[in-house]
Design an enzyme around this catalytic site. Sequence first.
Site, PDB file in Angstrom:
ATOM      1  N   GLY A 162       0.858  -1.188   0.000  1.00 59.37           N
ATOM      2  CA  GLY A 162       0.000   0.000   0.000  1.00 59.37           C
ATOM      3  C   GLY A 162       0.891   1.234   0.000  1.00 59.37           C
ATOM      4  N   ARG A 163       0.343   2.351   0.437  1.00 62.91           N
ATOM      5  CA  ARG A 163       1.103   3.609   0.390  1.00 62.91           C
ATOM      6  C   ARG A 163       2.388   3.524   1.207  1.00 62.91           C
ATOM      7  NH1 ARG A 163      -4.028   4.522   1.816  1.00 62.91           N
ATOM      8  NH2 ARG A 163      -5.368   5.736   0.442  1.00 62.91           N
ATOM      9  N   ILE A 164       2.280   2.984   2.441  1.00 65.79           N
ATOM     10  CA  ILE A 164       3.449   2.992   3.337  1.00 65.79           C
ATOM     11  C   ILE A 164       4.488   1.960   2.868  1.00 65.79           C
ATOM     12  CG2 ILE A 164       4.226   2.671   5.729  1.00 65.79           C
ATOM     13  CD1 ILE A 164       1.391   3.677   6.594  1.00 65.79           C
ATOM     14  N   SER A 183       1.597  -9.079  -2.095  1.00 68.12           N
ATOM     15  CA  SER A 183       0.330  -8.367  -1.963  1.00 68.12           C
ATOM     16  C   SER A 183      -0.768  -9.309  -2.446  1.00 68.12           C
ATOM     17  CB  SER A 183       0.367  -7.111  -2.821  1.00 68.12           C
ATOM     18  OG  SER A 183      -0.926  -6.559  -2.920  1.00 68.12           O
ATOM     19  N   ARG A 184      -1.976  -9.185  -1.857  1.00 65.97           N
ATOM     20  CA  ARG A 184      -3.071 -10.057  -2.303  1.00 65.97           C
ATOM     21  C   ARG A 184      -3.565  -9.642  -3.683  1.00 65.97           C
ATOM     22  NH1 ARG A 184      -4.477 -10.535   3.276  1.00 65.97           N
ATOM     23  NH2 ARG A 184      -3.985 -12.668   3.872  1.00 65.97           N
ATOM     24  N   ARG A 244       0.587  -3.352  12.673  1.00 66.22           N
ATOM     25  CA  ARG A 244      -0.191  -3.630  13.879  1.00 66.22           C
ATOM     26  C   ARG A 244       0.393  -4.854  14.570  1.00 66.22           C
ATOM     27  NH1 ARG A 244      -1.773   0.793  13.527  1.00 66.22           N
ATOM     28  NH2 ARG A 244      -3.913   1.591  13.452  1.00 66.22           N
ATOM     29  N   GLU A 273      -1.370  -3.072  23.324  1.00 65.23           N
ATOM     30  CA  GLU A 273      -0.690  -1.833  23.746  1.00 65.23           C
ATOM     31  C   GLU A 273      -1.454  -1.166  24.881  1.00 65.23           C
ATOM     32  OE1 GLU A 273      -0.255   0.519  20.215  1.00 65.23           O
ATOM     33  OE2 GLU A 273       0.921  -1.022  19.212  1.00 65.23           O
ATOM     34  N   HIS A 291       4.833   2.706  19.437  1.00 59.69           N
ATOM     35  CA  HIS A 291       3.833   3.042  18.401  1.00 59.69           C
ATOM     36  C   HIS A 291       3.977   4.504  17.952  1.00 59.69           C
ATOM     37  CE1 HIS A 291      -0.392   1.907  16.724  1.00 59.69           C
ATOM     38  NE2 HIS A 291       0.241   2.733  15.904  1.00 59.69           N
ATOM     39  N   ILE A 292       5.145   4.784  17.373  1.00 56.50           N
ATOM     40  CA  ILE A 292       5.453   6.173  16.988  1.00 56.50           C
ATOM     41  C   ILE A 292       5.556   6.342  15.477  1.00 56.50           C
ATOM     42  CG2 ILE A 292       6.584   6.852  19.145  1.00 56.50           C
ATOM     43  CD1 ILE A 292       9.310   6.257  17.731  1.00 56.50           C
ATOM     44  N   GLY A 293       5.010   5.378  14.728  1.00 54.80           N
ATOM     45  CA  GLY A 293       5.138   5.449  13.263  1.00 54.80           C
ATOM     46  C   GLY A 293       4.751   6.808  12.703  1.00 54.80           C
TER      47      GLY A 293
HETATM   48  C1  DGY Z   1      -2.206   4.613  12.085  1.00 51.47           C
HETATM   49  O1  DGY Z   1      -2.485   5.697  11.571  1.00 51.47           O
HETATM   50  O2  DGY Z   1      -2.849   3.597  11.862  1.00 51.47           O
HETATM   51  C2  DGY Z   1      -1.041   4.605  12.983  1.00 51.47           C
HETATM   52  O3  DGY Z   1      -0.801   3.374  13.532  1.00 51.47           O
HETATM   53  C3  DGY Z   1      -1.221   5.654  14.047  1.00 51.47           C
HETATM   54  O4  DGY Z   1       0.033   6.035  14.449  1.00 51.47           O
END
Ligand code: DGY
Length: 325
Positions: A162-164, A183-184, A244, A273, A291-293
Amino acid sequence: MKLGMNTNSVTKVTVAKTLLPAGMNVLEGEFEVTEGGPDCDREYLLEMVAGSAALIADPTVPVDGEVLDAAGSELKVVANYAVGYDNIDLGACASRGVIVTNTPDVLTDATAELAVGLTFAAARRIPEFEGELRAGRWTGWDPGGYRGIELTGCTIGVLGMGRIGRRYAEIMSGVAGRILFWSRSGLPAVEQELGARQVGLHDLLAESDVVSIHVAASPENEGMIGSGEIAAMKPGSILVNTARGSLVVASAVAEALASGQLGGAGLDVFENEPEVPRVLLDAPGAVLTPHIGSATFRARDEMARLAARNVREVLSGRDPVTPVG
Ligand code: DGY
């Protein structure tokens, strides 16, 4: 906190926890906004949300039928302050005619950059070796000491394009010898544009020096990287997860780090978390972040703005900017 009371008919917007000023500014003057604050618990949310036209949630706030019913028939939109929306029961929203929105795009660079950072930090065991220095155990330059994995020319495996995932692949292409992805859906354009090769899951695991996870959490994807998948990876390879926690079996990662099957792991997300499994805290080569993405100044402001704009558009009778589905 309450903003902008309209005297006659007040449209109530509930923020389950907190919304940064960048988002508050969008809503100010038009709506009555109530924030639950960082410690808002379920009980308080159920009480506070009554009569709201919009609910701004975040990944820590489960939004299910009970919350929607507590909000009542005025509720028009649940705006998630995140791109992931596994905390929201989409079916329950759909059956009540409640629109769901999220915050894609604005956090793509931030999250991909963190995944890149974790990749290098795990490969060179940066936190662990820094800890040695800080503890006064460094005795000087040692040709055999503190060695890690060099990534130049390596094979990067991207799970989920996906985008990320795509941005991660773009950045990593500066050092990678080749990029594989799983990817599916078939993505021939991505293959062409990135020079990456789409492969089956088993081939990706078996051939990659680094596997970085970028798929959405769903019942189908739960535990998709467990002991069997890790055993199929190259010995000494690196696993990165910024998506996740539920996608990965933490005990399997910890065991593989201890045995050396994994050479390192960079994990930003955990299943329950803010609990972090003890086995991961104790595992050698685990680089763990809270969880600082998306936690850059720019991304978090843009996320707040986008969540608020989604609320404003829906409550003004227009289409949301970034609806889910
Ligand atoms: C998201 O946007 O899903 C991220 O995990 C939040 O930081």
